[in-house]
Design a protein around this motif. Sequence first.
Motif, PDB file in Angstrom:
ATOM      1  N   VAL A 181      37.024 -36.213 -32.085  1.00 11.51           N
ATOM      2  CA  VAL A 181      36.290 -36.593 -33.295  1.00 11.51           C
ATOM      3  C   VAL A 181      34.913 -35.935 -33.268  1.00 11.51           C
ATOM      4  O   VAL A 181      34.399 -35.569 -32.204  1.00 11.51           O
ATOM      5  N   PRO A 182      34.307 -35.777 -34.445  1.00 12.69           N
ATOM      6  CA  PRO A 182      32.963 -35.194 -34.480  1.00 12.69           C
ATOM      7  C   PRO A 182      31.946 -36.102 -33.783  1.00 12.69           C
ATOM      8  O   PRO A 182      31.967 -37.328 -33.938  1.00 12.69           O
TER       9      PRO A 182
ATOM     10  N   GLY B 149      33.826 -34.818 -29.532  1.00 11.92           N
ATOM     11  CA  GLY B 149      34.064 -35.651 -28.356  1.00 11.92           C
ATOM     12  C   GLY B 149      35.372 -36.404 -28.494  1.00 11.92           C
ATOM     13  O   GLY B 149      36.092 -36.270 -29.490  1.00 11.92           O
ATOM     14  N   TRP B 150      35.671 -37.211 -27.492  1.00 14.79           N
ATOM     15  CA  TRP B 150      36.927 -37.966 -27.476  1.00 14.79           C
ATOM     16  C   TRP B 150      36.686 -39.415 -27.879  1.00 14.79           C
ATOM     17  O   TRP B 150      35.754 -40.050 -27.398  1.00 14.79           O
TER      18      TRP B 150
END
Length: 418
Positions: free
Chosen positions: A387-388, A394-395
């Motif tokens: 994801v942004p 990032g996760w």
Amino acid sequence: MAPARPGPHHSVTVVGIGADGWAGLTDTSRSALRDAQVLIGGPRQLELLSGECAGLRVTWPSPLRPAVAGLLAAHAGRRIAVLASGDPMFYGIGRALAEETAALSVLPHPSSVSYAAARLGWPLEDVEVVTLVGRPAARLAAVLHHGRRLLVLSADAATPGEVAALLRDRGFGPSRMRVLEQLGGPQERASDETGAADWTRPPGDPLNIVTVECRRAPDAPRLGAVPGLPDNAYEHDGQLTKRHIRAATLGVLAPAPGELLWDIGGGSGSIAIEWMRTHPSCRAVTVERAAVRAERIVRNAERLGVPGLRVITGAAPAVLAELPSPDAVFIGGGLTAPGLLDACWAALPDGGRLVANTVTLESEALLADAHRRLGGELVKLAVAHAVPVGAFTGWRQAMPVTQWAVEKAPNPLPGDDR
């Protein structure tokens, strides 16, 4: 009580007949019909017979299947010939008769499917055949894949229009369709090829087969043939076994043709639906206590091509006692209900599989205890999505799922030290 199977002296011959009628029959088939003392069939089939057939003519009642045993018993000891369209053992009356009598002789005729494949130059081994005779058109949705060829056995003259409407609704409007009527007979004819999106042909002859060359619209979702459909393929309120967990769960449930699944705590019905999509003969019962969700499961099942999914609105384990014995059980909700896990385990036959998923500590403790007592495999499944994060990526970790999967081994015999 099951009806008694007629003995060998109850002679039943099934004769396949085509649109070409008496003229298209082999000498063997004609001889069987002349020799019969009782001739059973539909009105259209009986009208095709020659006056040389002197036997008593009996028309099938409706519904047909429950009447088979009674008609055989009523004419016991007489030579019976049953008329069937085309090949009696291909979606025909032959199956029902074989279930009732061991003294069965079958004389097949080319089926409409064989004629259609011959007219189109389609190798049958590369074609999906779907019957809509006595079955909902929604079944067709399960076999819609871009580039595949379908032969659809029609229930009546209205079926081609229903097929076109379903193709449009499921994102396959560009698919090419034709209707082949009275195949093999003197009045055989074929419609022009037309896109499902543009289908306006009025109903024609009720004896027809629909041909489809599947083409998916560019904006239609792609639904594969294996478990793990996109989450947006389902209508849901958040109670959905997510795609990656669903694929892993179906992997350990390991559906096989003809098997029955109990899906406890159905939510959106995704596990039961994808179980049934693995093979046309797979069956499932899903139990969901919330009426709104149960209704949603019905809609999802119809849209995804498995309208035969049985949905029970009620709470487990109370509703389980009346269900047929399962080959596998999935528990996706309600694990903490008193007696649920034990009831599901008791219902499984030897070799049956049980899979349970949970995200709560309380249910995880139950699964850990079951694993200690009964064995199997206890795993934790974790999925993270990119994801942004500002200008970077990032996760985002989804809630981990604890899964217990176990196969029920036979109880050892006394003195068996294996």
